[in-house]
Design a protein around this motif. Sequence first.
Motif, PDB file in Angstrom:
ATOM      1  N   ARG A  50       7.689  -4.697  -5.861  1.00 20.17           N
ATOM      2  CA  ARG A  50       8.764  -3.714  -6.024  1.00 20.17           C
ATOM      3  C   ARG A  50       8.533  -2.981  -7.335  1.00 20.17           C
ATOM      4  NH1 ARG A  50      11.330  -1.970  -1.947  1.00 20.17           N
ATOM      5  NH2 ARG A  50      13.524  -2.163  -2.407  1.00 20.17           N
ATOM      6  N   THR A  59      -8.389   4.280  -7.437  1.00 18.94           N
ATOM      7  CA  THR A  59      -9.565   4.261  -6.572  1.00 18.94           C
ATOM      8  C   THR A  59     -10.462   5.461  -6.885  1.00 18.94           C
ATOM      9  OG1 THR A  59      -8.224   3.187  -4.890  1.00 18.94           O
ATOM     10  CG2 THR A  59     -10.308   4.122  -4.159  1.00 18.94           C
ATOM     11  N   ASP A  80     -12.600  -2.895 -13.790  1.00 19.45           N
ATOM     12  CA  ASP A  80     -11.440  -2.524 -12.987  1.00 19.45           C
ATOM     13  C   ASP A  80     -10.268  -3.276 -13.621  1.00 19.45           C
ATOM     14  OD1 ASP A  80      -9.337  -2.570 -11.201  1.00 19.45           O
ATOM     15  OD2 ASP A  80     -10.606  -2.695  -9.416  1.00 19.45           O
ATOM     16  N   HIS A 128      -4.935  -4.382 -12.974  1.00 21.97           N
ATOM     17  CA  HIS A 128      -3.835  -5.349 -13.185  1.00 21.97           C
ATOM     18  C   HIS A 128      -3.566  -5.625 -14.652  1.00 21.97           C
ATOM     19  CE1 HIS A 128      -4.524  -7.466  -9.012  1.00 21.97           C
ATOM     20  NE2 HIS A 128      -4.502  -6.153  -8.930  1.00 21.97           N
ATOM     21  N   SER A 132      -4.745   1.134 -12.960  1.00 22.14           N
ATOM     22  CA  SER A 132      -3.982   1.676 -11.831  1.00 22.14           C
ATOM     23  C   SER A 132      -2.529   1.820 -12.255  1.00 22.14           C
ATOM     24  CB  SER A 132      -4.047   0.754 -10.615  1.00 22.14           C
ATOM     25  OG  SER A 132      -3.130   1.209  -9.620  1.00 22.14           O
ATOM     26  N   LYS A 164       2.279  -1.445  -9.563  1.00 24.66           N
ATOM     27  CA  LYS A 164       1.662  -1.940 -10.800  1.00 24.66           C
ATOM     28  C   LYS A 164       2.687  -2.042 -11.932  1.00 24.66           C
ATOM     29  CE  LYS A 164      -2.469  -2.586  -9.274  1.00 24.66           C
ATOM     30  NZ  LYS A 164      -2.117  -2.613  -7.848  1.00 24.66           N
ATOM     31  N   TYR A 190      -2.605 -12.347  -1.514  1.00 24.96           N
ATOM     32  CA  TYR A 190      -3.593 -11.550  -2.242  1.00 24.96           C
ATOM     33  C   TYR A 190      -4.716 -12.451  -2.721  1.00 24.96           C
ATOM     34  CZ  TYR A 190      -0.417  -7.518  -2.601  1.00 24.96           C
ATOM     35  OH  TYR A 190       0.390  -6.445  -2.346  1.00 24.96           O
TER      36      TYR A 190
HETATM   37  N1  T4K Z   1      -8.293  -2.457  -8.126  1.00 25.46           N
HETATM   38  C1  T4K Z   1      -7.419  -3.456  -7.970  1.00 25.46           C
HETATM   39  C2  T4K Z   1      -7.760  -4.794  -8.506  1.00 25.46           C
HETATM   40  C3  T4K Z   1      -6.193  -3.230  -7.324  1.00 25.46           C
HETATM   41  O1  T4K Z   1      -5.319  -4.237  -7.154  1.00 25.46           O
HETATM   42  C4  T4K Z   1      -5.906  -1.933  -6.838  1.00 25.46           C
HETATM   43  C5  T4K Z   1      -4.667  -1.663  -6.145  1.00 25.46           C
HETATM   44  C6  T4K Z   1      -6.861  -0.913  -7.046  1.00 25.46           C
HETATM   45  C7  T4K Z   1      -8.048  -1.224  -7.701  1.00 25.46           C
HETATM   46  C8  T4K Z   1      -6.648   0.485  -6.570  1.00 25.46           C
HETATM   47  O2  T4K Z   1      -5.563   1.088  -7.242  1.00 25.46           O
HETATM   48  P1  T4K Z   1      -4.851   2.408  -6.606  1.00 25.46           P
HETATM   49  O3  T4K Z   1      -5.912   3.304  -6.059  1.00 25.46           O
HETATM   50  O4  T4K Z   1      -3.867   1.926  -5.563  1.00 25.46           O
HETATM   51  O5  T4K Z   1      -4.171   3.038  -7.817  1.00 25.46           O
HETATM   52  C9  T4K Z   1      -0.926  -2.751  -2.880  1.00 25.46           C
HETATM   53  C10 T4K Z   1      -1.161  -1.400  -3.509  1.00 25.46           C
HETATM   54  O6  T4K Z   1      -1.117  -0.389  -2.548  1.00 25.46           O
HETATM   55  C11 T4K Z   1      -2.441  -1.333  -4.268  1.00 25.46           C
HETATM   56  O7  T4K Z   1      -2.335  -0.219  -5.123  1.00 25.46           O
HETATM   57  C12 T4K Z   1      -2.642  -2.560  -5.119  1.00 25.46           C
HETATM   58  N2  T4K Z   1      -3.913  -2.606  -5.775  1.00 25.46           N
HETATM   59  C13 T4K Z   1      -2.515  -3.814  -4.269  1.00 25.46           C
HETATM   60  C14 T4K Z   1      -2.628  -5.057  -5.108  1.00 25.46           C
HETATM   61  O8  T4K Z   1      -1.237  -3.828  -3.688  1.00 25.46           O
HETATM   62  P2  T4K Z   1      -0.796  -3.407  -0.388  1.00 25.46           P
HETATM   63  O9  T4K Z   1      -1.640  -3.134   0.795  1.00 25.46           O
HETATM   64  O10 T4K Z   1      -0.411  -4.794  -0.665  1.00 25.46           O
HETATM   65  O11 T4K Z   1       0.475  -2.421  -0.401  1.00 25.46           O
HETATM   66  P3  T4K Z   1       1.866  -2.542   0.296  1.00 25.46           P
HETATM   67  O12 T4K Z   1       2.178  -1.224   0.876  1.00 25.46           O
HETATM   68  O13 T4K Z   1       1.920  -3.740   1.183  1.00 25.46           O
HETATM   69  O14 T4K Z   1       2.860  -2.731  -0.935  1.00 25.46           O
HETATM   70  C15 T4K Z   1       3.099  -3.997  -1.484  1.00 25.46           C
HETATM   71  C16 T4K Z   1       4.599  -4.267  -1.513  1.00 25.46           C
HETATM   72  O15 T4K Z   1       5.199  -3.479  -2.509  1.00 25.46           O
HETATM   73  C17 T4K Z   1       5.311  -3.940  -0.242  1.00 25.46           C
HETATM   74  O16 T4K Z   1       5.545  -5.111   0.461  1.00 25.46           O
HETATM   75  C18 T4K Z   1       6.636  -3.343  -0.678  1.00 25.46           C
HETATM   76  C19 T4K Z   1       6.481  -3.037  -2.118  1.00 25.46           C
HETATM   77  N3  T4K Z   1       6.594  -1.606  -2.387  1.00 25.46           N
HETATM   78  C20 T4K Z   1       5.478  -0.819  -2.241  1.00 25.46           C
HETATM   79  C21 T4K Z   1       5.567   0.513  -2.512  1.00 25.46           C
HETATM   80  C22 T4K Z   1       4.362   1.393  -2.355  1.00 25.46           C
HETATM   81  C23 T4K Z   1       7.792  -1.082  -2.775  1.00 25.46           C
HETATM   82  O17 T4K Z   1       8.784  -1.817  -2.868  1.00 25.46           O
HETATM   83  N4  T4K Z   1       7.879   0.237  -3.080  1.00 25.46           N
HETATM   84  C24 T4K Z   1       6.811   1.071  -2.970  1.00 25.46           C
HETATM   85  O18 T4K Z   1       6.926   2.268  -3.269  1.00 25.46           O
HETATM   86  O19 T4K Z   1      -1.572  -2.829  -1.645  1.00 25.46           O
END
Ligand code: T4K
Length: 412
Positions: free
Chosen positions: A27, A79, A173, A176, A197, A202, A331
């Motif tokens: 969140r 990314t 990278d 985090h 990121s 984040k 994760y």
């Molecule tokens: N390198 C590392 C080590 C990373 O962890 C990441 C990104 C990157 C590079 C690339 O960074 P970016 O290009 O994204 O800047 C999520 C994120 O989308 C991703 O950015 C992040 N790591 C990764 C650890 O987590 P998912 O597939 O788990 O996303 P999602 O949609 O399931 O969101 C996670 C939870 O967050 C959802 O269950 C609900 C909550 N949420 C999400 C969003 C977007 C909210 O409450 N509000 C929101 O607006 O990847």
Amino acid sequence: MQETSTMNRLAIFGGQPAFKEPLHVGRPNIGDRQSFEQRVTDILDRRWLTNGGPYVRELEKRIAELIGVRHCIAMCNATVALEIAIRALGMKGEVIVPSFTFVATAHALKWQEITPVFCDIDPRTHTLDPACVERMITPLTTGIVGVHLWGQTCNVDALEDIARRRGLKLLFDSAHAFACSYKGRMVGGFGAAEVFSFHATKFINTLEGGAVVTNDDELARKIRLMKNFGFTYYDNVDYIGTNGKMNEVSAAMGLTNLESMHDFIASNRRNYQQYRNALSSLPGIRFMTYDETEKCNYQYVILEIDEATAGLSRDELQKVLWAENVLARRYFYPGCHCVEPYRSYFPNAGLLLPETEKLTGRVMALPTGTAIGPDEVKRICEIVVLALAHGPAVHERLQQLEDANTPAPVGN
Ligand code: T4K
């Protein structure tokens, strides 16, 4: 008897889910709304929406000062920032990278036809094992991308030493690890460059966003050109480039959130301590800990569950939690080497990744951040304690649910 009735409170046994609304991992932390709204009003009044606007420049300056680096180049996401940094560094051929990371780290290489060579991790820190890195180097290797996972820093000294001795480019990278430190120095100043990121999930978010930070003037110049189509001036293109620019509303969000950074850390740290006090002594649970003498953003609460000792597997515990509306995440299951296209390229990669393989089956992230308070953490811990105390019955119940074809929902 009393024990059983307590156990029956768990949702998998038919009890009410502990939470009406889902509790997510990730969140967003959101700073002062009025400051953000004021900045958005300024943006609209100025009609300067993107392309190196004043808020983007201010954000870059603030981040560079905070980290103690010469250059910060804000981008549309991490990314693209990784892709650009990798290209600007001239990486090609093979690059060594952990498999235990978000898939974007590997994709940023493969997207430009560079082969990510997956390397095993130190099971204590979940980051690259320098001895394995050394073993994976071939004549085609041009670089190393280390990942400071969960704000836990890589063994930076060892990786810098390998990169120097073997003539390799070193990129981190640091998605985090914003506001974290290594040996008293802020993450951001190591290797040739580091990438943050600022995605919604984040520690500091700019809605979507990222940044490259570096002390190398020439590299910074190249990256600035690359993220803006290679333009050096109106009508003048000197370089191959793409569109990696951050917009003004994102920068406004970043500046607003930076102002609340210490409050975010305080909330995260309070949650982390509460989870740790309640869960770290449970048999079969390993709690990710941090060096207290370093800075940390505590944005992730990470557990490892050893099924043999805990009596439940990570996946079983996750099912219990999901039934309670606690959306704990696996994760980074199953590891980059097990997803496409990498699975097809390297079908036997797992043989060289024993620690990664072990960890991807055990690791779990729990909800934290400013959207989660002590009452929620207390309740989540009670559920974990209760489930583990009744491992065999929980195991049997989950089996029954699965046999009845009504598995508790599960995600990564
Ligand atoms: N390198 C590392 C080590 C990373 O962890 C990441 C990104 C990157 C590079 C690339 O960074 P970016 O290009 O994204 O800047 C999520 C994120 O989308 C991703 O950015 C992040 N790591 C990764 C650890 O987590 P998912 O597939 O788990 O996303 P999602 O949609 O399931 O969101 C996670 C939870 O967050 C959802 O269950 C609900 C909550 N949420 C999400 C969003 C977007 C909210 O409450 N509000 C929101 O607006 O990847």
